[in-house]
Design a protein around this motif. Structure first.
Motif, PDB file in Angstrom:
ATOM      1  N   SER A  17       0.812  -1.222   0.000  1.00  0.00           N
ATOM      2  CA  SER A  17       0.000   0.000   0.000  1.00  0.00           C
ATOM      3  C   SER A  17       0.840   1.265   0.000  1.00  0.00           C
ATOM      4  O   SER A  17       0.327   2.343  -0.293  1.00  0.00           O
ATOM      5  CB  SER A  17      -0.952   0.001   1.193  1.00  0.00           C
ATOM      6  N   SER A  18       2.117   1.151   0.325  1.00  0.00           N
ATOM      7  CA  SER A  18       2.997   2.313   0.274  1.00  0.00           C
ATOM      8  C   SER A  18       4.405   1.846  -0.066  1.00  0.00           C
ATOM      9  O   SER A  18       4.715   0.666   0.047  1.00  0.00           O
ATOM     10  CB  SER A  18       2.985   3.079   1.606  1.00  0.00           C
ATOM     11  N   SER A  19       5.211   2.804  -0.509  1.00  0.00           N
ATOM     12  CA  SER A  19       6.569   2.437  -0.891  1.00  0.00           C
ATOM     13  C   SER A  19       7.503   3.613  -0.681  1.00  0.00           C
ATOM     14  O   SER A  19       7.156   4.757  -0.954  1.00  0.00           O
ATOM     15  CB  SER A  19       6.599   2.000  -2.355  1.00  0.00           C
ATOM     16  N   ASP A  20       8.679   3.312  -0.192  1.00  0.00           N
ATOM     17  CA  ASP A  20       9.742   4.289   0.006  1.00  0.00           C
ATOM     18  C   ASP A  20      10.952   3.718  -0.724  1.00  0.00           C
ATOM     19  O   ASP A  20      11.331   2.571  -0.485  1.00  0.00           O
ATOM     20  CB  ASP A  20      10.014   4.426   1.512  1.00  0.00           C
ATOM     21  N   TRP A  37      10.676  -2.910   4.976  1.00  0.00           N
ATOM     22  CA  TRP A  37       9.712  -2.056   4.289  1.00  0.00           C
ATOM     23  C   TRP A  37       9.145  -1.124   5.340  1.00  0.00           C
ATOM     24  O   TRP A  37       8.823  -1.543   6.451  1.00  0.00           O
ATOM     25  CB  TRP A  37       8.597  -2.906   3.695  1.00  0.00           C
ATOM     26  N   SER A  39       6.192   1.816   6.118  1.00  0.00           N
ATOM     27  CA  SER A  39       4.968   2.456   5.651  1.00  0.00           C
ATOM     28  C   SER A  39       5.200   3.962   5.549  1.00  0.00           C
ATOM     29  O   SER A  39       6.151   4.493   6.109  1.00  0.00           O
ATOM     30  CB  SER A  39       3.816   2.171   6.616  1.00  0.00           C
ATOM     31  N   THR A  40       4.313   4.626   4.837  1.00  0.00           N
ATOM     32  CA  THR A  40       4.420   6.078   4.692  1.00  0.00           C
ATOM     33  C   THR A  40       3.386   6.807   5.550  1.00  0.00           C
ATOM     34  O   THR A  40       3.038   7.942   5.279  1.00  0.00           O
ATOM     35  CB  THR A  40       4.263   6.491   3.215  1.00  0.00           C
ATOM     36  N   GLN A  45      -2.451  -0.318   6.381  1.00  0.00           N
ATOM     37  CA  GLN A  45      -1.371  -0.578   5.429  1.00  0.00           C
ATOM     38  C   GLN A  45      -1.453  -2.061   5.098  1.00  0.00           C
ATOM     39  O   GLN A  45      -1.825  -2.869   5.952  1.00  0.00           O
ATOM     40  CB  GLN A  45      -0.003  -0.276   6.038  1.00  0.00           C
TER      41      GLN A  45
END
Length: 134
Positions: A17-20, A37, A39-40, A45
Protein backbone atom coordinates in the motif's frame (compact mmCIF):
# COMPACT_ATOMS: atom_id res chain seq x y z
CA UNK A 1 7.74 -28.09 10.40
CA UNK A 2 10.17 -26.85 7.79
CA UNK A 3 10.98 -23.17 7.43
CA UNK A 4 10.85 -22.19 3.77
CA UNK A 5 12.38 -19.25 2.01
CA UNK A 6 10.13 -17.32 -0.30
CA UNK A 7 12.49 -17.83 -3.23
CA UNK A 8 12.32 -21.64 -2.80
CA UNK A 9 8.51 -21.39 -2.95
CA UNK A 10 8.58 -19.15 -6.02
CA UNK A 11 6.87 -16.42 -4.00
CA UNK A 12 6.81 -12.73 -4.84
CA UNK A 13 5.61 -9.62 -3.10
CA UNK A 14 2.99 -8.35 -5.57
CA UNK A 15 1.40 -5.39 -3.78
CA UNK A 16 2.16 -2.94 -1.00
CA UNK A 17 0.00 0.00 0.00
CA UNK A 18 3.00 2.31 0.27
CA UNK A 19 6.57 2.44 -0.89
CA UNK A 20 9.74 4.29 0.01
CA UNK A 21 12.65 3.94 -2.43
CA UNK A 22 15.07 3.51 0.49
CA UNK A 23 12.94 0.79 2.11
CA UNK A 24 11.08 -1.06 -0.69
CA UNK A 25 8.40 -3.69 -0.08
CA UNK A 26 10.59 -6.49 -1.51
CA UNK A 27 12.72 -6.23 1.65
CA UNK A 28 9.93 -8.06 3.52
CA UNK A 29 10.76 -11.36 1.81
CA UNK A 30 14.55 -11.08 1.40
CA UNK A 31 15.13 -13.02 4.65
CA UNK A 32 17.23 -10.25 6.24
CA UNK A 33 16.01 -8.46 9.39
CA UNK A 34 18.45 -5.58 8.72
CA UNK A 35 16.47 -4.56 5.62
CA UNK A 36 12.81 -3.58 5.86
CA UNK A 37 9.71 -2.06 4.29
CA UNK A 38 8.47 1.11 5.91
CA UNK A 39 4.97 2.46 5.65
CA UNK A 40 4.42 6.08 4.69
CA UNK A 41 1.95 6.76 7.50
CA UNK A 42 -1.82 6.31 7.92
CA UNK A 43 -3.68 3.03 8.43
CA UNK A 44 -4.55 0.50 7.23
CA UNK A 45 -1.37 -0.58 5.43
CA UNK A 46 -1.18 -3.85 3.54
CA UNK A 47 1.00 -6.09 1.44
CA UNK A 48 0.28 -9.25 -0.56
CA UNK A 49 2.58 -12.20 -1.18
CA UNK A 50 1.83 -14.53 -4.12
CA UNK A 51 3.05 -18.13 -4.34
CA UNK A 52 3.85 -19.83 -7.64
CA UNK A 53 1.26 -22.51 -6.84
CA UNK A 54 -1.17 -23.27 -4.00
CA UNK A 55 1.02 -23.73 -0.92
CA UNK A 56 0.31 -25.17 2.53
CA UNK A 57 1.42 -22.81 5.29
CA UNK A 58 1.22 -23.88 8.93
CA UNK A 59 2.66 -20.83 10.65
CA UNK A 60 4.72 -17.73 10.08
CA UNK A 61 6.94 -15.37 12.00
CA UNK A 62 6.66 -11.65 11.43
CA UNK A 63 9.55 -9.41 12.51
CA UNK A 64 8.35 -5.81 12.67
CA UNK A 65 8.49 -2.51 14.50
CA UNK A 66 5.55 -0.45 15.85
CA UNK A 67 2.84 -2.81 14.51
CA UNK A 68 -0.13 -2.93 16.89
CA UNK A 69 -2.78 -5.01 15.11
CA UNK A 70 -2.45 -7.35 12.12
CA UNK A 71 -5.03 -9.27 10.04
CA UNK A 72 -3.98 -12.14 7.78
CA UNK A 73 -6.17 -13.25 4.88
CA UNK A 74 -5.71 -15.81 2.10
CA UNK A 75 -7.08 -16.89 -1.22
CA UNK A 76 -6.51 -19.82 -3.54
CA UNK A 77 -7.36 -18.18 -6.86
CA UNK A 78 -4.85 -17.08 -9.51
CA UNK A 79 -5.85 -13.43 -8.99
CA UNK A 80 -5.47 -11.38 -5.83
CA UNK A 81 -9.18 -11.02 -5.11
CA UNK A 82 -11.81 -12.50 -2.78
CA UNK A 83 -9.76 -13.04 0.32
CA UNK A 84 -10.95 -14.91 3.38
CA UNK A 85 -9.99 -14.33 6.99
CA UNK A 86 -7.27 -16.59 8.45
CA UNK A 87 -6.25 -14.94 11.73
CA UNK A 88 -5.53 -11.70 13.54
CA UNK A 89 -3.07 -10.73 16.23
CA UNK A 90 -2.47 -7.84 18.62
CA UNK A 91 1.26 -7.15 19.04
CA UNK A 92 2.95 -5.88 22.18
CA UNK A 93 4.84 -2.60 22.07
CA UNK A 94 8.59 -3.27 22.20
CA UNK A 95 10.20 0.14 22.56
CA UNK A 96 13.51 0.14 20.69
CA UNK A 97 13.41 -3.59 19.80
CA UNK A 98 12.01 -5.61 16.92
CA UNK A 99 8.72 -7.36 17.50
CA UNK A 100 8.99 -11.04 16.62
CA UNK A 101 5.61 -12.76 16.56
CA UNK A 102 4.82 -16.35 15.66
CA UNK A 103 1.38 -16.67 14.14
CA UNK A 104 -0.50 -19.90 13.39
CA UNK A 105 -2.02 -20.04 9.92
CA UNK A 106 -3.92 -23.26 10.68
CA UNK A 107 -2.39 -25.31 7.82
CA UNK A 108 -3.95 -22.96 5.29
CA UNK A 109 -3.61 -23.60 1.57
CA UNK A 110 -2.98 -20.29 -0.17
CA UNK A 111 -2.02 -18.81 -3.50
CA UNK A 112 -1.96 -15.31 -1.96
CA UNK A 113 -1.52 -14.11 1.62
CA UNK A 114 -2.69 -10.59 2.43
CA UNK A 115 -1.31 -8.87 5.52
CA UNK A 116 -3.32 -5.87 6.74
CA UNK A 117 -1.80 -3.69 9.45
CA UNK A 118 -4.87 -1.99 10.90
CA UNK A 119 -3.05 0.06 13.55
CA UNK A 120 0.39 0.85 14.91
CA UNK A 121 2.06 2.30 17.97
CA UNK A 122 3.27 5.22 15.81
CA UNK A 123 2.31 6.78 12.49
CA UNK A 124 4.98 4.69 10.75
CA UNK A 125 5.58 0.94 10.99
CA UNK A 126 8.21 -1.30 9.47
CA UNK A 127 8.17 -4.97 8.49
CA UNK A 128 11.63 -6.52 8.47
CA UNK A 129 10.92 -10.15 7.61
CA UNK A 130 8.16 -12.65 7.13
CA UNK A 131 9.21 -16.30 7.32
CA UNK A 132 6.93 -19.27 6.76
CA UNK A 133 6.73 -22.77 8.13
CA UNK A 134 4.97 -25.41 6.11
Amino acid sequence: MIESSFSSLGAKLVLASSSDENHPPENIIDGNTKTFWMSTGMFPQEFIIRFAEPTKVSAMTLDSYNVKHLLVEKNTSPSASRFEFVTEKEFECTEGHLQSNSISLNDSIATHLRFIITSGYDHFVSVHRVSLRN
